[in-house]
Write a protein that holds these residues in place. Structure first.
Motif, PDB file in Angstrom:
ATOM      1  N   LYS A  71      -4.499  -0.553  12.795  1.00  0.00           N
ATOM      2  CA  LYS A  71      -5.387  -0.570  11.269  1.00  0.00           C
ATOM      3  C   LYS A  71      -5.274   0.993  11.452  1.00  0.00           C
ATOM      4  CE  LYS A  71      -9.937  -0.935   9.656  1.00  0.00           C
ATOM      5  NZ  LYS A  71     -11.120  -2.215   9.553  1.00  0.00           N
ATOM      6  N   ASP A  72      -5.434   2.385  12.240  1.00  0.00           N
ATOM      7  CA  ASP A  72      -5.646   4.050  11.951  1.00  0.00           C
ATOM      8  C   ASP A  72      -4.509   4.101  11.728  1.00  0.00           C
ATOM      9  OD1 ASP A  72      -8.335   3.689  12.724  1.00  0.00           O
ATOM     10  OD2 ASP A  72      -7.656   3.957  14.721  1.00  0.00           O
ATOM     11  N   LEU A  73      -2.821   3.047  11.763  1.00  0.00           N
ATOM     12  CA  LEU A  73      -1.535   3.734  11.720  1.00  0.00           C
ATOM     13  C   LEU A  73      -1.450   3.156   9.923  1.00  0.00           C
ATOM     14  CD1 LEU A  73       0.061   2.746  14.886  1.00  0.00           C
ATOM     15  CD2 LEU A  73      -0.294   5.445  14.195  1.00  0.00           C
ATOM     16  N   VAL A  74      -1.924   2.694   9.410  1.00  0.00           N
ATOM     17  CA  VAL A  74      -1.958   2.142   7.809  1.00  0.00           C
ATOM     18  C   VAL A  74      -2.015   3.032   7.043  1.00  0.00           C
ATOM     19  CG1 VAL A  74      -1.565   0.437   6.675  1.00  0.00           C
ATOM     20  CG2 VAL A  74      -1.263  -0.425   9.328  1.00  0.00           C
ATOM     21  N   PRO A  75      -1.283   4.064   6.387  1.00  0.00           N
ATOM     22  CA  PRO A  75      -2.436   4.637   5.387  1.00  0.00           C
ATOM     23  C   PRO A  75      -2.713   3.102   4.298  1.00  0.00           C
ATOM     24  CG  PRO A  75      -0.034   5.358   5.610  1.00  0.00           C
ATOM     25  CD  PRO A  75      -0.347   3.697   6.613  1.00  0.00           C
ATOM     26  N   MET A  76      -3.406   4.429   2.942  1.00  0.00           N
ATOM     27  CA  MET A  76      -4.677   3.155   2.271  1.00  0.00           C
ATOM     28  C   MET A  76      -3.304   2.756   1.376  1.00  0.00           C
ATOM     29  SD  MET A  76      -7.367   3.274   3.617  1.00  0.00           S
ATOM     30  CE  MET A  76      -8.608   2.526   1.804  1.00  0.00           C
ATOM     31  N   ASP A  77      -2.352   2.727   0.863  1.00  0.00           N
ATOM     32  CA  ASP A  77      -1.783   3.228  -0.608  1.00  0.00           C
ATOM     33  C   ASP A  77      -0.598   2.663   0.296  1.00  0.00           C
ATOM     34  OD1 ASP A  77      -0.609   5.070   0.954  1.00  0.00           O
ATOM     35  OD2 ASP A  77       0.449   6.604  -0.358  1.00  0.00           O
ATOM     36  N   THR A  78      -0.425   2.161   1.097  1.00  0.00           N
ATOM     37  CA  THR A  78       0.263   1.139   1.882  1.00  0.00           C
ATOM     38  C   THR A  78       1.176   0.031   1.176  1.00  0.00           C
ATOM     39  OG1 THR A  78       0.308   1.611   4.572  1.00  0.00           O
ATOM     40  CG2 THR A  78       1.115  -0.080   4.023  1.00  0.00           C
ATOM     41  N   GLN A  79       0.417  -0.366   0.616  1.00  0.00           N
ATOM     42  CA  GLN A  79       0.587  -1.814   0.049  1.00  0.00           C
ATOM     43  C   GLN A  79       1.472  -1.490  -1.781  1.00  0.00           C
ATOM     44  OE1 GLN A  79       0.778  -4.733  -0.028  1.00  0.00           O
ATOM     45  NE2 GLN A  79      -0.791  -5.042   2.065  1.00  0.00           N
ATOM     46  N   VAL A  80       1.337  -0.491  -2.012  1.00  0.00           N
ATOM     47  CA  VAL A  80       1.794   0.288  -3.067  1.00  0.00           C
ATOM     48  C   VAL A  80       3.137   1.019  -2.779  1.00  0.00           C
ATOM     49  CG1 VAL A  80       1.844   2.007  -5.320  1.00  0.00           C
ATOM     50  CG2 VAL A  80      -0.132   0.932  -4.641  1.00  0.00           C
ATOM     51  N   GLN A  81       3.357   1.364  -1.601  1.00  0.00           N
ATOM     52  CA  GLN A  81       4.067   1.905  -1.064  1.00  0.00           C
ATOM     53  C   GLN A  81       5.585   1.293  -1.267  1.00  0.00           C
ATOM     54  OE1 GLN A  81       5.227   4.780  -1.340  1.00  0.00           O
ATOM     55  NE2 GLN A  81       3.390   5.610  -1.389  1.00  0.00           N
ATOM     56  N   ILE A  82       4.862  -0.357  -0.171  1.00  0.00           N
ATOM     57  CA  ILE A  82       5.928  -1.299  -0.065  1.00  0.00           C
ATOM     58  C   ILE A  82       6.073  -1.832  -1.169  1.00  0.00           C
ATOM     59  CG2 ILE A  82       5.464  -3.980   0.659  1.00  0.00           C
ATOM     60  CD1 ILE A  82       4.190  -3.016   2.660  1.00  0.00           C
ATOM     61  N   GLY A  83       5.546  -1.916  -2.060  1.00  0.00           N
ATOM     62  CA  GLY A  83       6.241  -2.512  -3.303  1.00  0.00           C
ATOM     63  C   GLY A  83       7.346  -0.980  -3.815  1.00  0.00           C
ATOM     64  N   ASN A  84       7.283  -0.167  -4.152  1.00  0.00           N
ATOM     65  CA  ASN A  84       7.441   0.507  -5.022  1.00  0.00           C
ATOM     66  C   ASN A  84       9.206   0.716  -3.196  1.00  0.00           C
ATOM     67  OD1 ASN A  84       6.279   1.517  -6.673  1.00  0.00           O
ATOM     68  ND2 ASN A  84       5.276   3.119  -4.843  1.00  0.00           N
ATOM     69  N   SER A  85       9.116   0.237  -2.030  1.00  0.00           N
ATOM     70  CA  SER A  85      10.452   0.360  -1.452  1.00  0.00           C
ATOM     71  C   SER A  85      10.804  -0.805  -1.503  1.00  0.00           C
ATOM     72  CB  SER A  85       9.858   0.488   0.168  1.00  0.00           C
ATOM     73  OG  SER A  85       9.221   1.606   0.240  1.00  0.00           O
ATOM     74  N   LYS A  86      10.366  -1.857  -2.416  1.00  0.00           N
ATOM     75  CA  LYS A  86      10.973  -3.132  -1.872  1.00  0.00           C
ATOM     76  C   LYS A  86      11.857  -3.371  -3.738  1.00  0.00           C
ATOM     77  CE  LYS A  86       8.695  -6.741  -1.951  1.00  0.00           C
ATOM     78  NZ  LYS A  86       7.776  -7.924  -1.510  1.00  0.00           N
ATOM     79  N   GLU A  87      11.399  -2.489  -4.745  1.00  0.00           N
ATOM     80  CA  GLU A  87      12.560  -1.979  -5.887  1.00  0.00           C
ATOM     81  C   GLU A  87      13.748  -1.445  -5.382  1.00  0.00           C
ATOM     82  OE1 GLU A  87      13.677  -2.414  -9.498  1.00  0.00           O
ATOM     83  OE2 GLU A  87      12.162  -4.520  -8.456  1.00  0.00           O
ATOM     84  N   HIS A  88      12.774  -0.331  -4.835  1.00  0.00           N
ATOM     85  CA  HIS A  88      13.934   0.385  -4.305  1.00  0.00           C
ATOM     86  C   HIS A  88      15.146  -0.220  -3.792  1.00  0.00           C
ATOM     87  CE1 HIS A  88      15.497   3.749  -2.253  1.00  0.00           C
ATOM     88  NE2 HIS A  88      16.404   3.949  -3.142  1.00  0.00           N
ATOM     89  N   ILE A  89      14.612  -0.366  -1.906  1.00  0.00           N
ATOM     90  CA  ILE A  89      15.727  -1.533  -1.971  1.00  0.00           C
ATOM     91  C   ILE A  89      16.905  -2.583  -2.106  1.00  0.00           C
ATOM     92  CG2 ILE A  89      16.079  -2.725   0.262  1.00  0.00           C
ATOM     93  CD1 ILE A  89      14.151  -0.756   2.042  1.00  0.00           C
ATOM     94  N   ARG A  90      15.631  -3.141  -3.125  1.00  0.00           N
ATOM     95  CA  ARG A  90      16.664  -4.018  -4.153  1.00  0.00           C
ATOM     96  C   ARG A  90      18.007  -3.436  -5.346  1.00  0.00           C
ATOM     97  NH1 ARG A  90      16.878  -5.908  -8.965  1.00  0.00           N
ATOM     98  NH2 ARG A  90      15.573  -4.632  -9.979  1.00  0.00           N
ATOM     99  N   ILE A  91      17.854  -2.711  -5.200  1.00  0.00           N
ATOM    100  CA  ILE A  91      18.627  -1.522  -6.249  1.00  0.00           C
ATOM    101  C   ILE A  91      19.812  -1.306  -5.698  1.00  0.00           C
ATOM    102  CG2 ILE A  91      18.745   0.194  -7.714  1.00  0.00           C
ATOM    103  CD1 ILE A  91      15.396   0.096  -8.818  1.00  0.00           C
ATOM    104  N   LEU A  92      19.740  -0.891  -4.785  1.00  0.00           N
ATOM    105  CA  LEU A  92      20.466  -0.280  -3.488  1.00  0.00           C
ATOM    106  C   LEU A  92      21.370  -1.633  -3.506  1.00  0.00           C
ATOM    107  CD1 LEU A  92      18.808   1.578  -0.692  1.00  0.00           C
ATOM    108  CD2 LEU A  92      20.726   2.874  -2.000  1.00  0.00           C
TER     109      LEU A  92
END
Length: 499
Positions: A236-257
């Motif tokens: 729990k201490d390792l997961v940043p507060m904005d993780t869900q937002v970051q995951i969404g951004n990364s999924k979109e970036h990797i989809r484009i890739l």
């Protein structure tokens, strides 16, 4: 001591040690200092006395305070230094592409076909540089290994296996599957978490018979990574507060890739096909010229009159056919190198991106979904308890049972929450692993530029050598070219052509 340790006076060996223990800073971490001194074989009590003498009470040493022990081989010290830095910052992958490649190199080669009682079966020779091993594996062995990997590392990037074909597998299908299996093992063996696991080592080293049953028996009930990780309890201490937002951004970036890499792969595949087709065409062109030069059909002055063109052409065709074979050989080499150094690397990166898509789906449909269902179930228990409590003393037993179920459910939810956080942490690390592997694009583009420059230069040279031969076809004194019979010429019967 400060004067003694100026840069010019420190021997190269000790400067190398310093670069290992603190390559980007002017401080030596206390934990790494202890590891460093342990290599000197001094008693621990003596080491602590040294630390007390040089400690500046800030938890680190400066360059001028660095001692000079006799350390011997530095390779394990370098590994210890890297490991400590990674352990101290678990939210940073800490691996470069070069370091990932150095984890292992795997080769998968086809073993000559063997006939079973009913069907032929294909065996693969699997070689691991890291394990210094070579073993024989069948496709079903890979399937058993894959299933166990999914159990052991559900929160990691696990590439897909190529499909199985029961009967009538063509050579092209078998070769395609061999390449896919090699990419699969290469990505697994170069994964920071999986590469050193007992399961992976067993697959690369077990030499007995009936591999698929042995590996299942050996690792039946193997705990998943969450159960054995020292990070699970503090996920729990390792997961940043904005993780869900970051995951969404990364999924979109990797989809484009993924979409772009897939298109680049298709283009490269067509390039390989064109080069292979061009090689075959040039070879056949040369063969037809050679065939004409060897024509023994009588041609008399009755047919030619005073025209000597046919005799001149026959001599020229014989010389020039060798040059066309050389063109075919150059184009064949271009196709082979493009396939190995560009297409396979694009395919490997595409496999990794596919594995990321699969991982995101497992997270959403697996641990996250389980967590949500558990919370819903808890809500149902609480509603039933409230209803039973309102009904009075006749429902005391039911209330107690519901209270027990609620306690059990709370424990399960707590465990699932930890799993969910651990899964999110792993997802962050696997996203960083994708970015670490992006360096492969430098190698892909560099290889393509080098292959194309070399191929066009060599082809241009051969065509330039053909031009004077063509110009001299009408001459009575045809001059033989310098080349006599390169690899891939008609004399060597199609050698060197990649089909």
């Amino acid at each position: 001591m400060s004067a003694d340790l100026t840069f010019g006076s420190v021997p190269p060996y000790y400067r190398e040690v310093y670069e290992i223990v603190c390559p980007h800073q002017q401080q030596v971490d206390q934990d790494l200092f202890i590891q460093l001194m342990l290599k000197s074989s001094l008693p621990r009590q003596t080491i602590m006395q040294i630390w007390d003498l040089v400690d500046n009470k800030q938890g680190y040493l400066t360059r001028t305070e660095l001692p000079k022990p006799t350390l011997g081989d530095l390779s394990d010290l370098r590994a210890t230094s890297v490991k400590l830095k990674r352990d101290k910052n678990p939210n940073i992958l800490g691996y470069s592409f070069q370091e990932l490649c150095e984890l292992d190199t795997v080769k998968v080669e086809l073993v000559p076909e063997k006939k079973g009682l009913i069907l032929k079966h294909v065996e693969y020779e699997v070689t691991s540089k890291r394990c210094k091993s070579t073993v024989l594996r069948r496709y079903n062995d890979f399937v058993a290994f894959y299933e166990l990997l999914m159990m052991r590392f559900p929160y990691r990037l696990i590439p897909r296996l190529p499909p199985k074909k029961m009967m009538g597998a063509s050579r092209e299908f078998i070769e395609h599957r061999r390449k896919s299996l090699q990419r699969f093992l290469m990505l697994v063996s170069r994964h920071p978490q999986m590469s050193d696991d007992k399961l992976v080592k067993f697959f690369f080293t077990f030499n007995g018979s009936d591999m698929q049953h042995k590996i299942r028996e050996q690792f039946r009930g193997i705990p998943d990574e969450f159960m054995t990780s020292n990070l699970a309890s503090k996920a729990k201490d390792l997961v940043p507060m904005d993780t869900q937002v970051q995951i969404g951004n990364s999924k979109e970036h990797i989809r484009i890739l993924y979409n772009s890499i897939s298109k680049l792969k298709d283009i490269t595949d067509r390039m390989v096909s064109r080069a292979t087709g061009y090689a075959c065409d040039m070879l056949q062109f040369g063969q037809e010229l050679s065939s004409l030069s060897n024509d023994s059909t009588p041609v008399s002055p009755w047919a030619t009159g005073t025209n000597e063109t046919w005799q001149h052409l026959k001599k020229g065709f014989k010389h020039i056919s060798v040059e066309y074979a050389a063109i075919g050989d150059k184009a064949s080499q271009e196709a082979k190198e493009t396939d190995e150094l560009v297409l396979e690397k694009l395919s490997s990166f595409q496999d990794l991106l596919n594995a990321y898509k699969d991982l995101c789906e497992r997270h959403e449909k697996g641990v996250l979904s389980d967590h949500q269902r558990a919370i819903q179930k808890m809500g149902q228990y609480k509603k039933k308890k409230m209803s039973a409590t309102v009904q009075g003393t006749s429902e005391v037993g039911t209330v107690e049972q519901l209270e027990q179920k609620i306690l059990e459910q709370e424990s399960q939810i707590a465990n699932m929450e930890n799993r969910n956080y651990y899964s999110l942490h792993c997802l962050q690390m696997e996203t960083q692993l994708i970015h670490a592997n992006l360096d492969i694009m430098y190698h892909i583009m560099g290889s393509m530029a080098e292959i194309q420059a070399k191929a066009h230069t060599e082809l241009g040279k051969v065509w330039s050598e053909i031009k004077p031969i063509v110009d001299g076809l009408q001459s009575k004194d045809n001059v033989s070219p310098k080349r006599t019979s390169p690899i891939g010429s008609p004399v060597n019967n199609h050698a060197g052509i990649v089909m």
